[in-house]
Scaffold this motif. Structure first.
Motif, mmCIF file in Angstrom:
data_model
loop_
_atom_site.group_PDB
_atom_site.id
_atom_site.type_symbol
_atom_site.label_atom_id
_atom_site.label_comp_id
_atom_site.label_asym_id
_atom_site.label_seq_id
_atom_site.Cartn_x
_atom_site.Cartn_y
_atom_site.Cartn_z
ATOM 1 N N THR A 145 0.950 -1.290 -0.146
ATOM 2 C CA THR A 145 0.027 0.019 -0.123
ATOM 3 C C THR A 145 0.926 1.271 -0.101
ATOM 4 O OG1 THR A 145 -0.355 -0.109 2.358
ATOM 5 C CG2 THR A 145 -1.754 -1.093 1.199
ATOM 6 N N TRP A 199 0.780 4.405 -2.651
ATOM 7 C CA TRP A 199 0.630 5.605 -2.553
ATOM 8 C C TRP A 199 1.615 6.473 -3.214
ATOM 9 C CZ3 TRP A 199 3.510 9.349 -0.115
ATOM 10 C CH2 TRP A 199 2.879 10.823 0.026
ATOM 11 N N LEU A 224 1.796 9.709 -5.464
ATOM 12 C CA LEU A 224 2.598 10.973 -5.469
ATOM 13 C C LEU A 224 3.332 11.411 -6.641
ATOM 14 C CD1 LEU A 224 3.628 13.413 -3.642
ATOM 15 C CD2 LEU A 224 5.338 11.612 -2.895
ATOM 16 N N ARG A 248 1.353 12.896 -9.410
ATOM 17 C CA ARG A 248 0.963 14.387 -8.894
ATOM 18 C C ARG A 248 2.049 15.302 -9.237
ATOM 19 N NH1 ARG A 248 -1.837 11.545 -4.980
ATOM 20 N NH2 ARG A 248 -0.197 11.762 -3.334
#
Lengths: 213, 213
Positions: free
Chosen positions: B164, B168, B172, B175
């Motif tokens: 997990t 994540w 990131l 983004r």
DNA sequence: GCGACGCTAGTCAAGTTTGACTAATGAAGG
DNA sequence: CCTTCATTAGTCAAACTTGACTAGCGTCGC
């Protein structure tokens, strides 16, 4: 709470009576050197300190059977047992975002009864939920997230960790409720320590040669 | 690596020149007291220690403008800057499963250039993958999992966290690649510290009253 | 006009963690 | 035999962390 005390108490308790090196080997058997700060110095320190505080009794023992300095054997006192269960319950319940504490709790949870372990894990889920609500309510600025800039990523990371951690815990609860593993009072317990002289099948590639990481 | 040095160097560097109490406030502004061990004692200790080691220079300053004992201001040396970037890169790259280190890295990543931050996070993903492979290959006993009993849950927990965490991190990366945030050399940087006298809008409910947790 | 309180800015002792070091024994090799 | 090397079992100093404590100054109420 430091995880060392919990691990050391758990190891000594399972042996009944154990010396430092034995504890050290058990923790390696559990893989604790990989996910916690279980190093020789910390282990021996915890043993001495807890003996000083009455959680353990130290029996002076003759020079070891197989080389090395004389060894001291320890036994958990009544007070130590109380402290052990206090720490264990806390490890399973509290969401203080320290994964090593939960890991230790998982390794030792079968010292509790099945129902209690389930109850503690449910409490853990509740406290994650509570934490999540507090944080997201509190840290969202008036003009929406993004106002925090990249700093907001830190919060997002923690919230994500909490959510996936909760999901995993729910899976564990289901497995335990479904009858997995052998808990206290359910007959032959799982043997979680190494007998005197037994070899660790999961030893690290290079078993501690003179120590040094 | 302890996260304190990274945080303290990052805070002092953004001010140019800062005294201990200022650093302490910045770390609270970042929420670091919630996800790391950033307590007054640790902060002041880190400042002194790093000054002794030449990573910071200490300027003795007159008694403060607003009560309290005289304060010492610190500035990051060239050597300290080097160490800062070394720690920052390590925090973003290495998967040593300490979430506080990553958090600090996220808070300070914009001191790097966008391309470098992306490269480090990609390296992080690779090292998670590597860790996962090593652990799962190594710890699966001959007769299948389950032979480990409940101890296997510890490994399962860590593998789940790694997976997990990787997911994540991929978010990131997307983004950042998509243009989010302002990195080094991209104009007006995000203001991540509090000016002298500015109030912390995200202060904890009870701002440190005589300290004590 | 003074006493309580809160804010500023730290210090300090006690406890913990780290990484490197030590010392005793036994087995293996030449 | 005798040196080398791994294993057993643990010590130690240095660094770090913790939680509680201190002390100066402003200000608010009465």
């Amino acid at each position: 709470m430091s995880v060392i005390r919990l691990l050391v108490l758990g190891a000594v308790r399972q042996h009944g009576r154990a010396h430092g090196y034995q504890v050290r080997n058990d923790l390696e058997y559990w893989g604790a050197h990989e996910w916690s700060n279980a190093k020789p110095g910390s282990i021996y320190h915890a043993l001495k300190q807890m003996a000083k505080q009455g959680l353990l009794v130290a029996h002076e023992t003759a020079p070891s059977t197989a080389g090395g300095p004389p060894r001291t054997e320890y036994e958990v006192t009544e007070q130590g047992t109380e402290e052990y269960f206090r720490l264990l319950r806390e490890a399973l319940t509290s969401y203080d975002q320290k994964p090593d504490v939960l890991s230790a709790g998982l390794g030792l949870m079968v010292d509790l009864e099945r129902e209690e372990a389930l109850a503690l894990l449910e409490r853990r889920l509740a406290s994650i939920e509570e934490w999540r609500k507090a944080v997201t309510e509190y840290y969202v600025p008036e003009n929406g997230p993004g106002e925090l800039g990249h700093i907001g990523e830190i919060m997002d990371f923690w919230v994500h960790s909490a959510d996936t951690g909760a999901a995993w815990t729910r899976g564990l609860v289901a497995r335990i409720r479904g009858g997995a593993y052998t808990f206290a009072g359910e007959g032959e317990p799982f043997v979680g320590v190494l007998a005197e002289g037994e070899e660790n099948p999961y030893a690290t590639r290079q078993p501690h040669p003179g120590d040094a990481e």
